[in-house]
Write a protein that holds these residues in place. Structure first.
Motif, PDB file in Angstrom:
ATOM      1  N   ILE A 101       0.833  -1.199   0.000  1.00 15.15           N
ATOM      2  CA  ILE A 101       0.000   0.000   0.000  1.00 15.15           C
ATOM      3  C   ILE A 101       0.873   1.256   0.000  1.00 15.15           C
ATOM      4  O   ILE A 101       0.432   2.340  -0.401  1.00 15.15           O
ATOM      5  N   GLY A 102       2.123   1.098   0.422  1.00 14.11           N
ATOM      6  CA  GLY A 102       3.039   2.228   0.467  1.00 14.11           C
ATOM      7  C   GLY A 102       3.442   2.760  -0.892  1.00 14.11           C
ATOM      8  O   GLY A 102       4.057   3.824  -0.978  1.00 14.11           O
ATOM      9  N   VAL A 103       3.130   2.028  -1.978  1.00 11.01           N
ATOM     10  CA  VAL A 103       3.443   2.539  -3.317  1.00 11.01           C
ATOM     11  C   VAL A 103       2.292   3.369  -3.869  1.00 11.01           C
ATOM     12  O   VAL A 103       2.346   3.820  -5.019  1.00 11.01           O
ATOM     13  N   LEU A 104       1.250   3.572  -3.061  1.00 10.71           N
ATOM     14  CA  LEU A 104       0.108   4.379  -3.466  1.00 10.71           C
ATOM     15  C   LEU A 104       0.099   5.692  -2.688  1.00 10.71           C
ATOM     16  O   LEU A 104       0.508   5.736  -1.530  1.00 10.71           O
ATOM     17  N   PRO A 105      -0.395   6.770  -3.302  1.00 10.61           N
ATOM     18  CA  PRO A 105      -0.382   8.081  -2.633  1.00 10.61           C
ATOM     19  C   PRO A 105      -1.524   8.226  -1.629  1.00 10.61           C
ATOM     20  O   PRO A 105      -2.403   9.087  -1.772  1.00 10.61           O
ATOM     21  N   VAL A 106      -1.506   7.384  -0.606  1.00 13.98           N
ATOM     22  CA  VAL A 106      -2.617   7.394   0.347  1.00 13.98           C
ATOM     23  C   VAL A 106      -2.183   7.774   1.762  1.00 13.98           C
ATOM     24  O   VAL A 106      -3.024   8.072   2.604  1.00 13.98           O
ATOM     25  N   VAL A 107      -0.876   7.757   2.030  1.00 17.06           N
ATOM     26  CA  VAL A 107      -0.384   8.059   3.368  1.00 17.06           C
ATOM     27  C   VAL A 107       0.347   9.399   3.331  1.00 17.06           C
ATOM     28  O   VAL A 107       1.340   9.550   2.615  1.00 17.06           O
ATOM     29  N   HIS A 108      -0.140  10.358   4.096  1.00 19.18           N
ATOM     30  CA  HIS A 108       0.458  11.693   4.094  1.00 19.18           C
ATOM     31  C   HIS A 108       1.855  11.655   4.713  1.00 19.18           C
ATOM     32  O   HIS A 108       2.088  11.000   5.730  1.00 19.18           O
ATOM     33  N   GLY A 109       2.787  12.375   4.096  1.00 17.76           N
ATOM     34  CA  GLY A 109       4.125  12.486   4.633  1.00 17.76           C
ATOM     35  C   GLY A 109       5.045  11.327   4.305  1.00 17.76           C
ATOM     36  O   GLY A 109       6.165  11.266   4.813  1.00 17.76           O
ATOM     37  N   VAL A 110       4.589  10.394   3.475  1.00  7.80           N
ATOM     38  CA  VAL A 110       5.386   9.234   3.074  1.00  7.80           C
ATOM     39  C   VAL A 110       5.715   9.350   1.589  1.00  7.80           C
ATOM     40  O   VAL A 110       4.832   9.654   0.779  1.00  7.80           O
ATOM     41  N   SER A 111       6.976   9.115   1.241  1.00  8.74           N
ATOM     42  CA  SER A 111       7.390   9.226  -0.161  1.00  8.74           C
ATOM     43  C   SER A 111       6.983   7.978  -0.933  1.00  8.74           C
ATOM     44  O   SER A 111       7.782   7.063  -1.150  1.00  8.74           O
ATOM     45  N   TRP A 112       5.726   7.954  -1.350  1.00  8.57           N
ATOM     46  CA  TRP A 112       5.258   6.784  -2.098  1.00  8.57           C
ATOM     47  C   TRP A 112       5.981   6.657  -3.432  1.00  8.57           C
ATOM     48  O   TRP A 112       6.155   5.548  -3.947  1.00  8.57           O
ATOM     49  N   LEU A 113       6.459   7.784  -3.977  1.00 13.31           N
ATOM     50  CA  LEU A 113       7.213   7.718  -5.233  1.00 13.31           C
ATOM     51  C   LEU A 113       8.549   7.000  -5.026  1.00 13.31           C
ATOM     52  O   LEU A 113       8.987   6.233  -5.889  1.00 13.31           O
ATOM     53  N   GLY A 114       9.186   7.248  -3.886  1.00 12.70           N
ATOM     54  CA  GLY A 114      10.418   6.528  -3.575  1.00 12.70           C
ATOM     55  C   GLY A 114      10.170   5.040  -3.421  1.00 12.70           C
ATOM     56  O   GLY A 114      10.968   4.211  -3.868  1.00 12.70           O
ATOM     57  N   HIS A 115       9.037   4.680  -2.802  1.00 13.06           N
ATOM     58  CA  HIS A 115       8.675   3.274  -2.658  1.00 13.06           C
ATOM     59  C   HIS A 115       8.428   2.637  -4.019  1.00 13.06           C
ATOM     60  O   HIS A 115       8.917   1.538  -4.311  1.00 13.06           O
ATOM     61  N   LEU A 116       7.643   3.337  -4.839  1.00 10.90           N
ATOM     62  CA  LEU A 116       7.315   2.803  -6.170  1.00 10.90           C
ATOM     63  C   LEU A 116       8.568   2.663  -7.030  1.00 10.90           C
ATOM     64  O   LEU A 116       8.759   1.636  -7.703  1.00 10.90           O
ATOM     65  N   GLY A 117       9.415   3.687  -7.014  1.00  8.10           N
ATOM     66  CA  GLY A 117      10.641   3.618  -7.794  1.00  8.10           C
ATOM     67  C   GLY A 117      11.558   2.508  -7.338  1.00  8.10           C
ATOM     68  O   GLY A 117      12.185   1.811  -8.146  1.00  8.10           O
ATOM     69  N   GLY A 118      11.640   2.306  -6.015  1.00  6.48           N
ATOM     70  CA  GLY A 118      12.458   1.211  -5.491  1.00  6.48           C
ATOM     71  C   GLY A 118      11.911  -0.139  -5.903  1.00  6.48           C
ATOM     72  O   GLY A 118      12.674  -1.037  -6.295  1.00  6.48           O
ATOM     73  N   LEU A 119      10.591  -0.308  -5.817  1.00  2.95           N
ATOM     74  CA  LEU A 119       9.971  -1.583  -6.206  1.00  2.95           C
ATOM     75  C   LEU A 119      10.216  -1.876  -7.685  1.00  2.95           C
ATOM     76  O   LEU A 119      10.568  -3.008  -8.054  1.00  2.95           O
ATOM     77  N   ILE A 120      10.057  -0.865  -8.526  1.00  2.00           N
ATOM     78  CA  ILE A 120      10.318  -1.044  -9.960  1.00  2.00           C
ATOM     79  C   ILE A 120      11.776  -1.436 -10.184  1.00  2.00           C
ATOM     80  O   ILE A 120      12.095  -2.319 -10.994  1.00  2.00           O
TER      81      ILE A 120
END
Length: 224
Positions: free
Chosen positions: A159-178
């Motif tokens: 869920i951390g790769v989605l923009p649903v949690v304020h203050g969390v870099s979901w883009l960093g999570h998504l980029g890392g997963l990719i």
């Protein structure tokens, strides 16, 4: 069989010491960062769209913004990093490089210019993707079991790769997963791929028998 087990044991020891060393560096930096009122995270974290900040993609994973931040990242980083490394340090280092660059570029290209991104969570997501997909691509029984176990335990963090949690870099999570998924593809076991390709290739038809030899054999059978 014994030599393979000895190699696996040796690689596992190196993976363990490597992750312990990485943890020691991250926590040492955290102490200095805390004493400096987290100015290190502000100075060496990654800001988007600034060419001069691109090198900070390599310092970003070692910096955090609070004790809660580093604690939440440390345990999954240690476990997933060890599982990514126990099959050999060369592939682990290359996979880590791909993950760092993928996560860093994703943040640098797409994150808000007013924000500073830091933390090892992008590496956590990268190692997660790498470990899970590696077992599937290499068709290694142990890696496949490990990958399934990791997927079962850590799937909720996706869920951390989605923009649903304020203050969390979901883009960093998504980029890392990719990056982790890409590393699993790029570093897959080529020997297994070649074996499967050979098995899938059609077998050549038998060469036709020499017609003259066949005729002479028939004449010989007739007593001529």
């Amino acid at each position: 069989m014994a030599s393979k087990f000895a190699q696996l044991l040796s690689d596992s020891r190196r993976a363990l010491f490597t992750m312990l060393g990485i943890q020691a560096v991250i926590w040492s930096v955290q102490v200095l960062n805390w004493l400096d009122d987290y100015d290190l995270s502000t100075e060496f974290g990654l800001r988007s769209e600034r060419i001069g900040d691109l090198p900070e993609m390599f310092t970003m994973p070692f910096l955090h913004f609070s004790w809660d931040h580093i604690i939440s990242n440390s345990w999954p980083l240690f476990v997933l990093g060890f599982l990514a490394a126990y099959r050999g340090m060369r592939k682990f280092l290359l996979a880590s490089l791909v993950i760092v660059v993928s996560g860093g570029l994703t943040v640098w290209l797409l994150e808000s210019p007013n924000s500073v991104t830091a933390g090892a969570s992008g590496m956590v997501y990268g190692y997660l993707g790498y470990v899970v997909l590696r077992g599937v691509l290499d068709r290694n029984v142990l890696d496949a079991v490990v990958g399934l176990g990791v997927a079962a335990v850590y799937w909720t963090i996706l869920i951390g790769v989605l923009p649903v949690v304020h203050g969390v870099s979901w883009l960093g999570h998504l980029g890392g997963l990719i990056g982790g998924l890409a590393a699993a593809v790029l570093l897959r076991n080529q020997a297994n791929q070649a074996t499967r390709a050979n098995q899938a290739a059609p077998k050549p038809a038998p060469a036709p028998a020499d017609s003259r030899s066949a005729l002479l054999k028939e004449l010989d059978d007739l007593g001529l």
